[in-house]
Design a protein around this motif. Sequence first.
Motif, PDB file in Angstrom:
ATOM      1  N   ASN A 105       5.915  23.407  78.740  1.00  0.00           N
ATOM      2  CA  ASN A 105       6.291  22.144  78.106  1.00  0.00           C
ATOM      3  C   ASN A 105       6.564  21.068  79.145  1.00  0.00           C
ATOM      4  O   ASN A 105       7.246  21.315  80.139  1.00  0.00           O
ATOM      5  CB  ASN A 105       7.578  22.328  77.297  1.00  0.00           C
ATOM      6  N   GLY A 113      11.721  16.814  75.716  1.00  0.00           N
ATOM      7  CA  GLY A 113      10.709  17.846  75.907  1.00  0.00           C
ATOM      8  C   GLY A 113      11.326  19.162  76.314  1.00  0.00           C
ATOM      9  O   GLY A 113      12.409  19.205  76.895  1.00  0.00           O
ATOM     10  N   PRO A 143       5.924  16.336  74.419  1.00  0.00           N
ATOM     11  CA  PRO A 143       6.929  16.302  73.349  1.00  0.00           C
ATOM     12  C   PRO A 143       6.443  15.459  72.170  1.00  0.00           C
ATOM     13  O   PRO A 143       5.662  14.532  72.344  1.00  0.00           O
ATOM     14  CB  PRO A 143       8.152  15.656  74.013  1.00  0.00           C
ATOM     15  N   ASN A 169      10.883  17.086  68.738  1.00  0.00           N
ATOM     16  CA  ASN A 169      11.767  16.938  69.898  1.00  0.00           C
ATOM     17  C   ASN A 169      12.725  15.762  69.733  1.00  0.00           C
ATOM     18  O   ASN A 169      13.587  15.545  70.586  1.00  0.00           O
ATOM     19  CB  ASN A 169      10.946  16.704  71.171  1.00  0.00           C
TER      20      ASN A 169
END
Lengths: 337, 337, 337, 337
Positions: free
Chosen positions: C76, C88, C263, C291
């Motif tokens: 991520n 994120g 994100p 997110n």
Amino acid sequence: MHHSATKTDFDRVAETIRSLGFKPVVMPGAERTAIGVLGNQGPVDTAPFQDLPGVLDLIRVTKPYKLVSRDFHPANSIIRLGKGIRIGGRSPFLLMAGPCAVESPGQMLKTARFLKKLGVPVIRAGAYKPRTSPHSFQGMREEGVRILAEAGRETGLLTVTEVMSPDQVDMVAREIDILQIGTRNMQNFDLLREAGRSGKPVLLKRGLSATMEEWLASAEYIMLEGNEKVILCERGIRTFETATRNTADLAIIPLVKSVSHLPVIFDPSHATGIRALVPSMSLASVLAGANGLMIEVHPDPEHATSDGPQSLHFKEFRELNRKLQTLIGFAKTKRLL
Amino acid sequence: MHHSATKTDFDRVAETIRSLGFKPVVMPGAERTAIGVLGNQGPVDTAPFQDLPGVLDLIRVTKPYKLVSRDFHPANSIIRLGKGIRIGGRSPFLLMAGPCAVESPGQMLKTARFLKKLGVPVIRAGAYKPRTSPHSFQGMREEGVRILAEAGRETGLLTVTEVMSPDQVDMVAREIDILQIGTRNMQNFDLLREAGRSGKPVLLKRGLSATMEEWLASAEYIMLEGNEKVILCERGIRTFETATRNTADLAIIPLVKSVSHLPVIFDPSHATGIRALVPSMSLASVLAGANGLMIEVHPDPEHATSDGPQSLHFKEFRELNRKLQTLIGFAKTKRLL
Amino acid sequence: MHHSATKTDFDRVAETIRSLGFKPVVMPGAERTAIGVLGNQGPVDTAPFQDLPGVLDLIRVTKPYKLVSRDFHPANSIIRLGKGIRIGGRSPFLLMAGPCAVESPGQMLKTARFLKKLGVPVIRAGAYKPRTSPHSFQGMREEGVRILAEAGRETGLLTVTEVMSPDQVDMVAREIDILQIGTRNMQNFDLLREAGRSGKPVLLKRGLSATMEEWLASAEYIMLEGNEKVILCERGIRTFETATRNTADLAIIPLVKSVSHLPVIFDPSHATGIRALVPSMSLASVLAGANGLMIEVHPDPEHATSDGPQSLHFKEFRELNRKLQTLIGFAKTKRLL
Amino acid sequence: MHHSATKTDFDRVAETIRSLGFKPVVMPGAERTAIGVLGNQGPVDTAPFQDLPGVLDLIRVTKPYKLVSRDFHPANSIIRLGKGIRIGGRSPFLLMAGPCAVESPGQMLKTARFLKKLGVPVIRAGAYKPRTSPHSFQGMREEGVRILAEAGRETGLLTVTEVMSPDQVDMVAREIDILQIGTRNMQNFDLLREAGRSGKPVLLKRGLSATMEEWLASAEYIMLEGNEKVILCERGIRTFETATRNTADLAIIPLVKSVSHLPVIFDPSHATGIRALVPSMSLASVLAGANGLMIEVHPDPEHATSDGPQSLHFKEFRELNRKLQTLIGFAKTKRLL
């Protein structure tokens, strides 16, 4: 199969198909005859067929339809509707017209005589009306069917009306010439089968949000009952645009005709929902390759029980008919299609 | 009507409605009782009612539905499904789960026992399968219904299955606890009426491209037969996005619940078509206000006859169930809803 | 590339890519480093790479994006927004809120202080307003940017506002912390490039009718300028349903997150267009895996210059914030996500 | 205003509009002259105008556009494009054709000479190419503009090309006759304004998912800069149907023409994305009332850098042109339109 394939060759192929648990369907064509394998869930092993005498080619069909496809039936289907009227291939462009709903014997007879005089061969009107709300007018039902049939007999016109439920098919098929499956019932599979079994010509409207593939697969349900008389009808699809009632998808007409041998007609009344757009879209559909049109016309649209705003007045229809005949003749002569 | 309205007051209003050619429907509520006017095509003249004793207010309803509306029935409907299970209002969040299709007695029994152990009260499985292509597996039909019913009896679970045609309703209603109307039949009006008449709880899936208003109008068809046991089911709509099978319209859940008193559940399996998205979307729907979920689970999704890619494995379902129970309890305690 | 690949190995691969007329992009990851080939129009011949030392695998990418994909960047992305705020991965759920448009210094300061007190770290407001009609309020433009920036400085909040044209990017990037690309400009490619070059975090809203693939390809335009700080924002798509302003596509959130390392946040205000739906859809999006959220809130929605009907009152926002914090903490503790 | 209104009358109305904080726009027409009120956010009080001399009628406009509307400009706009070529009203049906992208001077010159010989007055080709993926061919940009312009000069054809960003407008406007705004930029408002200010004819494509109202409101942005030379172009909309690249919305053509005075052309290449459908849809659009066509044609579609599958071969275009000329002449003679 080869041109030269013998009956024994055909029988052996059919037998092999059955031995695998499937159903053979012989599809004769002008140039060669194909044998379809029906009932398989996925790919069929081709090995058992490869060396059978008379077999020319093995075509894998991944589409959800076979019988409606040009792969198996390359020539255009020509469908006899009765009283010498045909649709498909090089048959004359076919007009169907009439009010949204049967309202009274007087209204139907007036309309039928008007159409007869103009040379329009098919009258349409709804007896069973599928309405979003149960509080809206639901149609005259059985009585409406009889009124429509009587107007047809009186004037010599062919008749078409919608069936909404399998148990209506028998009665309607006895009285009416062409069964219509409406947009909301395009995937009412028991209704498709029952309409197929009736042996009557079936006019299959495209579902509100049906892809071309789903539409053709629904036609396949009818053909699979042994009924080859299927007419497809584009009537607009549901999109984000609300300025028109639906979005007329004219481009699907030439596309369907390249994929399938079935005739396709266009319904400009439901496709647009606006009377003023019906004439130009009707003319446009001729050049898109439609085999015919189904148009709403009413002796008194302002007082129609339904769809008044999209129904033509008699005068408007007469003028549109003149333009259509002029255009169709010209398009044929000049090979525009 | 006023709190203090007498039976004579009610009768007089009902009589006046009938004298205008319409049908009165009495709709009792916790605080006051309303009388609906059904059968009118357009606005009804309010003059005859204005001075009748007991009349509190005259509400003009322009929506295509009345019975399903909160205007006439402000309190949440609570629907008794049998065996003490209820849905709607403050009833416990309701899980329904099972395979897409009935495939065999073993498969059903295995699934039923698995669900029973987890405390899931309703098992689902399709016996009649509406399939785009006639060449796809069409379901075990009557035999499938009996297999599902037997699995229900054996384990004490409630059962739900789809009916596709009016003539299947009687048989299915005798064997199964909840009738499902599928997305393709949301506007199969004869089927809606027949399901209504059965008196059984009806789970009404939203049509592939149905607006909220059309969906509620279809529920109205069922209620108009005197059947108040309607459960709405959001299962995704058709849009331009093809990355998911359909587009899950979670926002429609709280919107429907503000407009209607009927319970709404969510089907994450069809809404997404992708197994990996089912858990998060199931949890999300709890907070969107769903009254329950219908989830596809299969003992062996890789070999399912249909919808394998969107069916959960038992292990995945068990884990999701744990999360759901945890979340639901918390959401209730903390008044998140 | 292999773990053990040397700098010489990397250089040789890069050189080979360049010799074919393409551009090598080194993408370091936690476990291994990939080298992307950019600029090719179609398949690239793999032969020249097969035997180069250090090469582990050759992955053919047919998607219209590479840099945004998890294939090249499995972990991520965590994006630093300034003032210690990140989004994120396992960063805290991020709230952004504020009015649709900057209307006055007083309105902005009032809102900023309100958000500050609640611990919301980012304030949003539009200075340049893309309006369907040129006759509608077009925003306070440069002046609006300065008012928003001042409110941010005064309260220590981060700021986000929309840029509509490449020539606005420089000025906005000097004053504001996060640049927003609106739904109508998702495929305004020069704007994407310019925003990319600014080096600022870019919040990229999904286009009104953009597929997931198109959305990610637009993010690729930004990343290709060397800017890795891209935040995706689902804000509803256009469908046939008009009961809500747009259709909130929550399922796309977990799907995007499985495909991309970027994100994703959710904008429930534009997705629904209805104030009453914002709280439940906000909570739902937490469990769908968002997110963060971008929510419209206004000190006086009834007098807002735009989007009043979808803006929360302060009191409603405070209550929603309480629920969100409660839910987020619980979801993390109980591993619901 | 009355026919007999004097300059003093006009001035007083304009002054009154300004005194309310709005902008007066004089819109002269064949029969009477209207004065539009621009800049108001909502209803304007009509009282100050009611008794002013010369005022005939006060029309409330709730649409997001005024200048593009027939309400203010009842007669068809006729737009002079240069070299004696016009579009709109009774001007001859206008053909524009050419490849998707400028690829080389040779390709452009070959195409231009081919079109010149057929009497097609406008050549199209993209220099700036808006591509979903940054990894696809982005066009020859400035160089492409010059190549196209040179081909136009060499053959005497008018030229049209897309501008993607406000800062390209100046350069392109110096070299090219008609500026095209592409579907992705229909709501790039700064670009619309800049194109408006250039004074050049602007061809405005409908957005991928734009309603008719949004499309006309975008045209209003251009006209509001004082540029009346706007040509609308229907190029298909995004729907659920994937059998064609887009869904050609031919019915919008007569509908737009009833609402607006602007000319409308049709782009069958992008609307369908399939070469085989271009001829029939082109012919159909003539009868739908289009004022012209923009068709992709390429000397070697199999090797085009983009849109090859929807580009006609020269031979196919020649045949289509013959049919179009035949049809257009006939339609005019027989008053089919």
